[in-house]
Motif scaffolding. Structure first.
Motif, PDB file in Angstrom:
ATOM      1  N   VAL A  29       0.831  -1.203   0.000  1.00 21.85           N
ATOM      2  CA  VAL A  29       0.000   0.000   0.000  1.00 21.85           C
ATOM      3  C   VAL A  29       0.868   1.256   0.000  1.00 21.85           C
ATOM      4  O   VAL A  29       1.859   1.344   0.727  1.00 21.85           O
ATOM      5  N   GLY A  30       0.467   2.235  -0.796  1.00 15.35           N
ATOM      6  CA  GLY A  30       1.046   3.564  -0.739  1.00 15.35           C
ATOM      7  C   GLY A  30      -0.011   4.562  -0.310  1.00 15.35           C
ATOM      8  O   GLY A  30      -1.181   4.453  -0.713  1.00 15.35           O
ATOM      9  N   ALA A  31       0.376   5.530   0.510  1.00 12.08           N
ATOM     10  CA  ALA A  31      -0.558   6.564   0.962  1.00 12.08           C
ATOM     11  C   ALA A  31       0.091   7.929   0.792  1.00 12.08           C
ATOM     12  O   ALA A  31       1.233   8.142   1.212  1.00 12.08           O
ATOM     13  N   TYR A  32      -0.649   8.836   0.165  1.00 16.16           N
ATOM     14  CA  TYR A  32      -0.194  10.222  -0.016  1.00 16.16           C
ATOM     15  C   TYR A  32      -1.122  11.129   0.767  1.00 16.16           C
ATOM     16  O   TYR A  32      -2.335  11.146   0.525  1.00 16.16           O
ATOM     17  N   THR A  33      -0.584  11.860   1.736  1.00 14.47           N
ATOM     18  CA  THR A  33      -1.384  12.718   2.591  1.00 14.47           C
ATOM     19  C   THR A  33      -0.733  14.092   2.711  1.00 14.47           C
ATOM     20  O   THR A  33       0.438  14.269   2.382  1.00 14.47           O
ATOM     21  N   SER A  34      -1.499  15.043   3.206  1.00 16.55           N
ATOM     22  CA  SER A  34      -0.956  16.386   3.451  1.00 16.55           C
ATOM     23  C   SER A  34      -1.884  17.135   4.402  1.00 16.55           C
ATOM     24  O   SER A  34      -3.071  16.786   4.507  1.00 16.55           O
ATOM     25  N   ASP A  43      -0.289  -2.640  -4.696  1.00 16.70           N
ATOM     26  CA  ASP A  43      -1.633  -3.182  -4.856  1.00 16.70           C
ATOM     27  C   ASP A  43      -2.682  -2.078  -4.724  1.00 16.70           C
ATOM     28  O   ASP A  43      -3.712  -2.106  -5.392  1.00 16.70           O
ATOM     29  N   LEU A  44      -2.412  -1.112  -3.846  1.00 20.24           N
ATOM     30  CA  LEU A  44      -3.377  -0.049  -3.586  1.00 20.24           C
ATOM     31  C   LEU A  44      -2.637   1.256  -3.325  1.00 20.24           C
ATOM     32  O   LEU A  44      -1.684   1.290  -2.546  1.00 20.24           O
ATOM     33  N   ALA A  45      -3.083   2.332  -3.962  1.00 17.80           N
ATOM     34  CA  ALA A  45      -2.628   3.688  -3.650  1.00 17.80           C
ATOM     35  C   ALA A  45      -3.810   4.463  -3.091  1.00 17.80           C
ATOM     36  O   ALA A  45      -4.918   4.416  -3.650  1.00 17.80           O
TER      37      ALA A  45
END
Length: 436
Positions: free
Chosen positions: A70-75, A133-135
Protein backbone atom coordinates in the motif's frame (compact mmCIF):
# COMPACT_ATOMS: atom_id res chain seq x y z
CA UNK A 1 20.54 21.99 -8.90
CA UNK A 2 19.41 21.32 -5.31
CA UNK A 3 21.12 18.40 -3.60
CA UNK A 4 19.42 17.57 -0.29
CA UNK A 5 15.71 17.15 0.44
CA UNK A 6 15.78 20.39 2.44
CA UNK A 7 17.29 22.16 -0.57
CA UNK A 8 14.60 20.76 -2.85
CA UNK A 9 11.76 21.75 -0.52
CA UNK A 10 13.11 25.29 -0.40
CA UNK A 11 13.43 25.28 -4.19
CA UNK A 12 9.95 23.99 -5.03
CA UNK A 13 8.37 26.42 -2.60
CA UNK A 14 9.79 29.31 -4.65
CA UNK A 15 8.97 28.12 -8.18
CA UNK A 16 5.36 29.31 -8.46
CA UNK A 17 4.26 32.86 -7.55
CA UNK A 18 1.15 31.52 -5.79
CA UNK A 19 0.97 29.09 -2.88
CA UNK A 20 -2.33 27.77 -4.25
CA UNK A 21 -3.18 27.88 -7.97
CA UNK A 22 -5.94 25.41 -8.62
CA UNK A 23 -6.23 23.61 -11.94
CA UNK A 24 -5.07 20.42 -13.65
CA UNK A 25 -3.52 21.68 -16.87
CA UNK A 26 0.01 22.19 -15.53
CA UNK A 27 0.23 19.00 -13.52
CA UNK A 28 -1.36 16.95 -16.30
CA UNK A 29 1.17 18.24 -18.84
CA UNK A 30 4.14 17.35 -16.63
CA UNK A 31 2.64 13.96 -15.74
CA UNK A 32 2.40 13.20 -19.47
CA UNK A 33 6.08 14.09 -19.96
CA UNK A 34 6.95 11.82 -17.03
CA UNK A 35 4.85 9.10 -18.69
CA UNK A 36 3.06 8.48 -15.42
CA UNK A 37 0.47 5.76 -15.54
CA UNK A 38 -1.85 4.43 -12.86
CA UNK A 39 0.10 4.46 -9.55
CA UNK A 40 -1.25 1.10 -8.35
CA UNK A 41 -3.50 -1.76 -9.31
CA UNK A 42 -6.30 -0.02 -7.39
CA UNK A 43 -6.67 3.60 -6.31
CA UNK A 44 -8.86 5.18 -3.63
CA UNK A 45 -9.05 8.99 -3.54
CA UNK A 46 -10.25 10.55 -0.27
CA UNK A 47 -11.69 14.06 -0.16
CA UNK A 48 -13.79 15.99 2.33
CA UNK A 49 -13.64 18.87 4.78
CA UNK A 50 -12.58 16.90 7.86
CA UNK A 51 -11.62 13.30 8.56
CA UNK A 52 -9.57 12.71 5.40
CA UNK A 53 -6.32 11.83 7.15
CA UNK A 54 -7.96 9.47 9.62
CA UNK A 55 -9.99 7.77 6.89
CA UNK A 56 -6.81 7.27 4.84
CA UNK A 57 -5.14 5.77 7.92
CA UNK A 58 -8.00 3.29 8.43
CA UNK A 59 -8.02 2.26 4.75
CA UNK A 60 -4.24 1.87 4.80
CA UNK A 61 -4.24 -0.21 7.99
CA UNK A 62 -7.02 -2.52 6.76
CA UNK A 63 -5.31 -3.04 3.41
CA UNK A 64 -1.94 -3.74 5.02
CA UNK A 65 -3.59 -6.21 7.41
CA UNK A 66 -4.83 -8.00 4.28
CA UNK A 67 -1.24 -8.30 3.07
CA UNK A 68 -1.49 -5.72 0.30
CA UNK A 69 1.39 -3.47 -0.67
CA UNK A 70 0.00 0.00 0.00
CA UNK A 71 1.05 3.56 -0.74
CA UNK A 72 -0.56 6.56 0.96
CA UNK A 73 -0.19 10.22 -0.02
CA UNK A 74 -1.38 12.72 2.59
CA UNK A 75 -0.96 16.39 3.45
CA UNK A 76 0.06 18.52 5.15
CA UNK A 77 2.83 16.98 7.21
CA UNK A 78 3.46 17.65 10.88
CA UNK A 79 7.15 17.16 11.63
CA UNK A 80 8.82 16.07 8.39
CA UNK A 81 7.90 16.25 4.70
CA UNK A 82 8.61 12.52 4.37
CA UNK A 83 5.34 11.84 6.26
CA UNK A 84 3.41 12.80 3.13
CA UNK A 85 4.46 9.70 1.18
CA UNK A 86 4.21 6.28 2.82
CA UNK A 87 4.99 2.97 1.15
CA UNK A 88 4.34 -0.24 3.05
CA UNK A 89 3.85 1.76 6.23
CA UNK A 90 7.21 3.56 6.04
CA UNK A 91 7.77 7.23 5.25
CA UNK A 92 9.59 7.86 2.00
CA UNK A 93 13.33 8.36 2.41
CA UNK A 94 15.13 11.57 1.54
CA UNK A 95 17.00 9.97 -1.37
CA UNK A 96 13.78 8.65 -2.93
CA UNK A 97 12.06 12.03 -2.71
CA UNK A 98 15.11 13.78 -4.15
CA UNK A 99 15.15 11.33 -7.09
CA UNK A 100 11.46 12.03 -7.70
CA UNK A 101 11.95 15.81 -7.62
CA UNK A 102 14.91 15.52 -10.00
CA UNK A 103 12.77 13.55 -12.46
CA UNK A 104 9.99 16.15 -12.26
CA UNK A 105 12.42 19.02 -12.75
CA UNK A 106 13.88 17.35 -15.83
CA UNK A 107 10.40 16.85 -17.29
CA UNK A 108 8.61 20.09 -16.49
CA UNK A 109 10.44 22.40 -18.90
CA UNK A 110 9.07 25.92 -18.43
CA UNK A 111 5.84 24.76 -16.74
CA UNK A 112 5.47 26.33 -13.31
CA UNK A 113 4.30 24.00 -10.56
CA UNK A 114 3.11 24.75 -7.05
CA UNK A 115 4.65 23.10 -3.99
CA UNK A 116 1.66 20.74 -3.75
CA UNK A 117 1.84 19.85 -7.45
CA UNK A 118 5.51 18.93 -7.13
CA UNK A 119 4.66 16.79 -4.12
CA UNK A 120 1.75 15.04 -5.81
CA UNK A 121 3.79 14.17 -8.89
CA UNK A 122 6.63 12.93 -6.67
CA UNK A 123 4.25 10.62 -4.80
CA UNK A 124 2.78 9.25 -8.03
CA UNK A 125 6.27 8.74 -9.50
CA UNK A 126 7.38 6.78 -6.42
CA UNK A 127 4.15 4.78 -6.22
CA UNK A 128 4.34 3.68 -9.84
CA UNK A 129 7.83 2.32 -9.26
CA UNK A 130 6.81 0.44 -6.11
CA UNK A 131 4.36 -1.98 -7.80
CA UNK A 132 1.59 -1.28 -5.33
CA UNK A 133 -1.63 -3.18 -4.86
CA UNK A 134 -3.38 -0.05 -3.59
CA UNK A 135 -2.63 3.69 -3.65
CA UNK A 136 -4.60 6.00 -1.37
CA UNK A 137 -4.58 9.67 -2.35
CA UNK A 138 -5.74 12.38 0.03
CA UNK A 139 -7.12 15.46 -1.71
CA UNK A 140 -5.28 18.64 -0.78
CA UNK A 141 -7.98 21.24 -1.43
CA UNK A 142 -11.47 20.77 -2.84
CA UNK A 143 -11.30 17.94 -5.36
CA UNK A 144 -12.32 18.87 -8.89
CA UNK A 145 -9.25 21.03 -9.52
CA UNK A 146 -6.88 19.41 -7.02
CA UNK A 147 -3.67 17.85 -8.35
CA UNK A 148 -4.65 14.42 -7.00
CA UNK A 149 -7.61 14.45 -9.40
CA UNK A 150 -5.10 13.77 -12.17
CA UNK A 151 -5.61 10.09 -11.28
CA UNK A 152 -8.84 8.20 -12.00
CA UNK A 153 -9.74 6.41 -8.76
CA UNK A 154 -11.48 3.05 -8.57
CA UNK A 155 -13.30 4.34 -5.49
CA UNK A 156 -13.81 7.96 -4.45
CA UNK A 157 -14.57 8.93 -0.85
CA UNK A 158 -16.02 12.17 0.51
CA UNK A 159 -15.84 12.12 4.30
CA UNK A 160 -17.73 15.32 5.18
CA UNK A 161 -18.69 18.61 3.56
CA UNK A 162 -18.61 21.80 5.58
CA UNK A 163 -17.38 25.38 5.36
CA UNK A 164 -13.62 25.79 4.96
CA UNK A 165 -11.32 27.36 2.37
CA UNK A 166 -14.24 29.52 1.22
CA UNK A 167 -11.90 31.81 -0.73
CA UNK A 168 -11.21 28.93 -3.11
CA UNK A 169 -14.23 26.64 -2.86
CA UNK A 170 -17.28 28.86 -2.28
CA UNK A 171 -19.26 30.00 0.72
CA UNK A 172 -21.97 27.36 1.14
CA UNK A 173 -22.13 23.55 1.40
CA UNK A 174 -23.77 23.09 -1.99
CA UNK A 175 -21.03 24.91 -3.90
CA UNK A 176 -18.28 23.26 -1.83
CA UNK A 177 -19.95 19.88 -2.27
CA UNK A 178 -19.86 20.23 -6.05
CA UNK A 179 -16.11 20.92 -5.93
CA UNK A 180 -15.49 17.89 -3.73
CA UNK A 181 -17.70 15.66 -5.88
CA UNK A 182 -15.31 16.26 -8.79
CA UNK A 183 -13.18 13.31 -7.62
CA UNK A 184 -16.01 10.87 -8.48
CA UNK A 185 -15.78 8.90 -11.70
CA UNK A 186 -18.46 7.62 -14.04
CA UNK A 187 -19.83 4.19 -13.09
CA UNK A 188 -17.45 3.92 -10.14
CA UNK A 189 -18.35 3.83 -6.41
CA UNK A 190 -18.53 7.11 -4.48
CA UNK A 191 -18.54 6.52 -0.71
CA UNK A 192 -20.14 9.30 1.34
CA UNK A 193 -19.40 9.53 5.06
CA UNK A 194 -22.05 12.22 5.65
CA UNK A 195 -25.54 11.09 6.65
CA UNK A 196 -26.87 14.16 4.85
CA UNK A 197 -24.52 15.08 1.99
CA UNK A 198 -25.22 18.22 -0.05
CA UNK A 199 -27.66 17.75 -2.90
CA UNK A 200 -24.94 18.94 -5.28
CA UNK A 201 -22.89 15.82 -4.47
CA UNK A 202 -25.78 13.47 -5.15
CA UNK A 203 -26.78 15.32 -8.33
CA UNK A 204 -23.24 15.05 -9.68
CA UNK A 205 -23.06 11.35 -8.84
CA UNK A 206 -26.36 10.76 -10.63
CA UNK A 207 -25.31 12.84 -13.64
CA UNK A 208 -22.13 10.83 -14.28
CA UNK A 209 -23.49 7.44 -13.24
CA UNK A 210 -21.35 7.10 -10.12
CA UNK A 211 -22.71 4.64 -7.56
CA UNK A 212 -23.26 6.56 -4.30
CA UNK A 213 -22.73 4.48 -1.16
CA UNK A 214 -24.09 6.53 1.74
CA UNK A 215 -23.59 6.36 5.50
CA UNK A 216 -26.94 5.91 7.21
CA UNK A 217 -28.48 4.60 4.01
CA UNK A 218 -26.25 1.94 2.42
CA UNK A 219 -23.96 1.23 5.37
CA UNK A 220 -24.45 1.72 9.10
CA UNK A 221 -22.39 1.73 12.28
CA UNK A 222 -23.43 1.62 15.90
CA UNK A 223 -22.30 0.61 19.36
CA UNK A 224 -24.21 -1.87 21.56
CA UNK A 225 -26.07 1.00 23.27
CA UNK A 226 -27.40 2.08 19.89
CA UNK A 227 -25.25 5.18 19.47
CA UNK A 228 -23.19 5.42 16.31
CA UNK A 229 -21.34 8.50 17.46
CA UNK A 230 -20.19 7.75 20.99
CA UNK A 231 -17.45 5.36 22.08
CA UNK A 232 -14.33 4.92 24.16
CA UNK A 233 -11.09 3.76 22.51
CA UNK A 234 -9.56 0.43 23.44
CA UNK A 235 -5.90 -0.53 23.44
CA UNK A 236 -6.30 -4.18 22.47
CA UNK A 237 -8.68 -6.73 21.05
CA UNK A 238 -9.70 -8.42 24.26
CA UNK A 239 -12.71 -10.48 25.31
CA UNK A 240 -15.24 -8.10 26.77
CA UNK A 241 -13.55 -5.01 25.33
CA UNK A 242 -15.70 -2.36 23.70
CA UNK A 243 -17.26 -3.39 20.41
CA UNK A 244 -19.17 -1.81 17.58
CA UNK A 245 -21.04 -3.06 14.54
CA UNK A 246 -20.56 -2.17 10.89
CA UNK A 247 -23.34 -3.38 8.64
CA UNK A 248 -24.95 -3.18 5.25
CA UNK A 249 -27.99 -5.00 3.91
CA UNK A 250 -27.44 -8.72 4.44
CA UNK A 251 -24.02 -8.39 6.09
CA UNK A 252 -22.68 -7.31 9.47
CA UNK A 253 -19.32 -7.12 11.22
CA UNK A 254 -18.75 -6.98 14.97
CA UNK A 255 -15.48 -5.12 15.51
CA UNK A 256 -13.21 -3.80 18.27
CA UNK A 257 -13.27 -0.08 18.85
CA UNK A 258 -10.46 1.97 17.27
CA UNK A 259 -7.52 3.17 19.28
CA UNK A 260 -8.00 6.55 17.61
CA UNK A 261 -10.00 8.66 20.05
CA UNK A 262 -13.00 10.98 19.41
CA UNK A 263 -16.56 9.97 18.56
CA UNK A 264 -16.05 10.91 14.91
CA UNK A 265 -13.40 8.21 14.43
CA UNK A 266 -16.10 5.56 14.43
CA UNK A 267 -17.63 7.26 11.38
CA UNK A 268 -14.21 7.52 9.73
CA UNK A 269 -13.55 3.82 10.35
CA UNK A 270 -16.98 2.90 8.99
CA UNK A 271 -16.41 4.99 5.87
CA UNK A 272 -13.01 3.35 5.35
CA UNK A 273 -14.56 -0.13 5.57
CA UNK A 274 -17.19 0.86 3.01
CA UNK A 275 -14.44 2.14 0.70
CA UNK A 276 -12.40 -1.07 0.91
CA UNK A 277 -15.50 -3.19 0.31
CA UNK A 278 -16.40 -0.99 -2.66
CA UNK A 279 -13.20 -2.23 -4.34
CA UNK A 280 -14.91 -5.61 -4.52
CA UNK A 281 -12.54 -7.16 -1.99
CA UNK A 282 -14.44 -9.25 0.58
CA UNK A 283 -11.93 -9.30 3.40
CA UNK A 284 -12.27 -11.56 6.47
CA UNK A 285 -13.66 -9.92 9.59
CA UNK A 286 -10.39 -10.58 11.43
CA UNK A 287 -8.44 -8.57 8.84
CA UNK A 288 -10.80 -5.59 9.10
CA UNK A 289 -10.68 -5.79 12.90
CA UNK A 290 -6.88 -5.77 12.87
CA UNK A 291 -6.83 -2.73 10.61
CA UNK A 292 -9.37 -0.79 12.68
CA UNK A 293 -7.38 -1.32 15.87
CA UNK A 294 -3.96 -0.66 14.33
CA UNK A 295 -4.76 2.57 12.49
CA UNK A 296 -2.67 5.50 13.69
CA UNK A 297 -2.41 9.14 12.68
CA UNK A 298 -0.51 11.84 14.51
CA UNK A 299 -2.13 14.99 15.81
CA UNK A 300 -5.64 13.61 16.20
CA UNK A 301 -6.39 13.80 19.91
CA UNK A 302 -2.83 12.65 20.51
CA UNK A 303 -2.28 12.36 24.25
CA UNK A 304 0.68 13.08 26.51
CA UNK A 305 1.07 13.17 30.29
CA UNK A 306 3.08 15.78 32.11
CA UNK A 307 3.12 15.56 35.90
CA UNK A 308 -0.48 14.46 36.27
CA UNK A 309 -1.68 16.85 33.56
CA UNK A 310 -3.07 15.40 30.34
CA UNK A 311 -1.99 17.25 27.19
CA UNK A 312 -4.05 16.56 24.08
CA UNK A 313 -2.94 17.77 20.64
CA UNK A 314 -5.35 18.03 17.72
CA UNK A 315 -5.09 19.55 14.24
CA UNK A 316 -8.73 20.70 14.22
CA UNK A 317 -8.93 24.09 12.49
CA UNK A 318 -12.49 24.80 11.37
CA UNK A 319 -15.93 24.94 13.06
CA UNK A 320 -16.91 21.40 12.10
CA UNK A 321 -13.70 20.01 13.61
CA UNK A 322 -14.23 22.18 16.69
CA UNK A 323 -17.71 20.73 17.14
CA UNK A 324 -16.23 17.24 17.06
CA UNK A 325 -13.65 18.30 19.66
CA UNK A 326 -16.48 19.65 21.82
CA UNK A 327 -18.32 16.32 21.52
CA UNK A 328 -15.21 14.48 22.70
CA UNK A 329 -14.70 16.86 25.63
CA UNK A 330 -18.33 16.33 26.63
CA UNK A 331 -17.98 12.55 26.40
CA UNK A 332 -14.66 12.44 28.31
CA UNK A 333 -14.61 15.37 30.76
CA UNK A 334 -11.37 16.14 32.58
CA UNK A 335 -11.10 15.53 36.31
CA UNK A 336 -10.08 19.17 36.72
CA UNK A 337 -10.13 22.17 34.44
CA UNK A 338 -9.71 22.21 30.68
CA UNK A 339 -7.15 24.74 29.46
CA UNK A 340 -6.94 25.61 25.77
CA UNK A 341 -3.86 26.56 23.77
CA UNK A 342 -5.32 27.99 20.57
CA UNK A 343 -3.49 29.26 17.49
CA UNK A 344 -4.87 29.38 13.96
CA UNK A 345 -4.29 30.87 10.53
CA UNK A 346 -6.01 34.06 9.49
CA UNK A 347 -8.09 32.58 6.66
CA UNK A 348 -10.12 30.41 9.06
CA UNK A 349 -13.45 31.10 10.78
CA UNK A 350 -11.73 31.86 14.08
CA UNK A 351 -14.84 33.04 15.90
CA UNK A 352 -16.75 29.95 14.75
CA UNK A 353 -14.01 27.65 16.06
CA UNK A 354 -13.79 29.42 19.43
CA UNK A 355 -17.56 29.57 19.93
CA UNK A 356 -17.95 25.84 19.23
CA UNK A 357 -15.64 25.04 22.15
CA UNK A 358 -16.39 27.92 24.51
CA UNK A 359 -18.62 26.03 26.95
CA UNK A 360 -15.96 23.32 27.44
CA UNK A 361 -12.92 25.54 28.08
CA UNK A 362 -12.11 27.02 31.49
CA UNK A 363 -9.05 29.04 30.50
CA UNK A 364 -7.60 30.17 27.18
CA UNK A 365 -4.02 30.74 26.04
CA UNK A 366 -3.74 32.37 22.60
CA UNK A 367 -0.66 32.10 20.42
CA UNK A 368 0.49 33.80 17.24
CA UNK A 369 1.52 32.07 14.00
CA UNK A 370 3.09 35.15 12.44
CA UNK A 371 5.93 33.10 10.95
CA UNK A 372 3.53 31.21 8.67
CA UNK A 373 3.58 33.73 5.84
CA UNK A 374 0.62 35.76 4.56
CA UNK A 375 -1.93 33.50 6.27
CA UNK A 376 -0.24 33.81 9.67
CA UNK A 377 -1.30 36.26 12.37
CA UNK A 378 0.57 37.70 15.31
CA UNK A 379 -1.21 37.10 18.60
CA UNK A 380 -2.70 40.60 18.87
CA UNK A 381 -4.24 40.41 15.41
CA UNK A 382 -5.45 36.90 16.24
CA UNK A 383 -7.15 38.09 19.43
CA UNK A 384 -8.79 40.98 17.57
CA UNK A 385 -10.29 38.52 15.10
CA UNK A 386 -11.87 36.73 18.08
CA UNK A 387 -13.55 39.92 19.30
CA UNK A 388 -16.72 39.05 21.18
CA UNK A 389 -15.73 35.44 21.81
CA UNK A 390 -14.84 34.35 25.33
CA UNK A 391 -11.48 33.18 24.01
CA UNK A 392 -10.50 36.75 23.10
CA UNK A 393 -9.73 37.57 26.74
CA UNK A 394 -7.25 34.69 27.04
CA UNK A 395 -3.59 35.19 27.87
CA UNK A 396 -1.51 36.14 24.83
CA UNK A 397 1.80 34.60 23.76
CA UNK A 398 4.03 35.19 20.76
CA UNK A 399 4.09 31.51 19.77
CA UNK A 400 2.76 28.07 20.55
CA UNK A 401 5.80 26.97 22.56
CA UNK A 402 5.42 29.89 24.98
CA UNK A 403 1.66 29.36 25.24
CA UNK A 404 2.07 25.66 26.02
CA UNK A 405 4.72 26.39 28.64
CA UNK A 406 2.42 28.91 30.33
CA UNK A 407 -0.50 26.47 30.26
CA UNK A 408 1.63 23.73 31.82
CA UNK A 409 2.81 26.12 34.54
CA UNK A 410 -0.80 27.05 35.28
CA UNK A 411 -2.23 23.53 35.20
CA UNK A 412 -2.74 21.39 38.28
CA UNK A 413 -2.95 17.63 38.64
CA UNK A 414 -6.12 16.36 36.99
CA UNK A 415 -6.33 19.28 34.54
CA UNK A 416 -6.31 18.83 30.79
CA UNK A 417 -4.58 21.03 28.21
CA UNK A 418 -6.06 21.00 24.70
CA UNK A 419 -3.71 22.30 21.99
CA UNK A 420 -5.47 22.90 18.67
CA UNK A 421 -6.26 25.25 15.79
CA UNK A 422 -3.88 24.35 12.95
CA UNK A 423 -1.42 21.76 11.68
CA UNK A 424 1.23 24.37 12.51
CA UNK A 425 -0.06 24.56 16.08
CA UNK A 426 -0.02 20.79 16.46
CA UNK A 427 3.46 20.50 14.95
CA UNK A 428 4.93 23.08 17.34
CA UNK A 429 3.34 21.33 20.32
CA UNK A 430 4.49 17.87 19.20
CA UNK A 431 8.07 19.06 18.82
CA UNK A 432 7.98 20.47 22.35
CA UNK A 433 6.26 17.44 23.87
CA UNK A 434 8.68 15.04 22.17
CA UNK A 435 11.53 16.62 24.11
CA UNK A 436 12.64 14.72 27.22
Amino acid sequence: MPQTLADWLDYIERQHPKTIDMGLDRVRAVAARLRLKKPAKKVITVGGTNGKGSTVAFIEAIARAAGWKVGAYTSPHLLAYNERVRIDGADAGDADLVAAFEAIEAARGDTLLTYFEYGTLAALWLFERSRLDLAILEVGLGGRLDATNLVDPDVAVITTVDLDHQDYLGDDREVIGFEKAGIARAWKPLVLGDDDPPASVLRHAYAIGASAIRAGCDFFFDTPDGHGNRFTPTDAVLPGAGRWTWREIGYALELPLPRLAAPVQLRNAATAIAAVRALGKKLPAAVIAEGVVNARVAGRLQRFERGGVEVVVDVGHNPQAARELAAWLAAEPAAGQTIAVFAALGDKDLRGVADALASHIDRWHLAGLAEQGPRGLDVDAFAQRLDGASAASGQRHAGVTAALAAALAQARQGDRILVFGSFHTAAAALRELASP
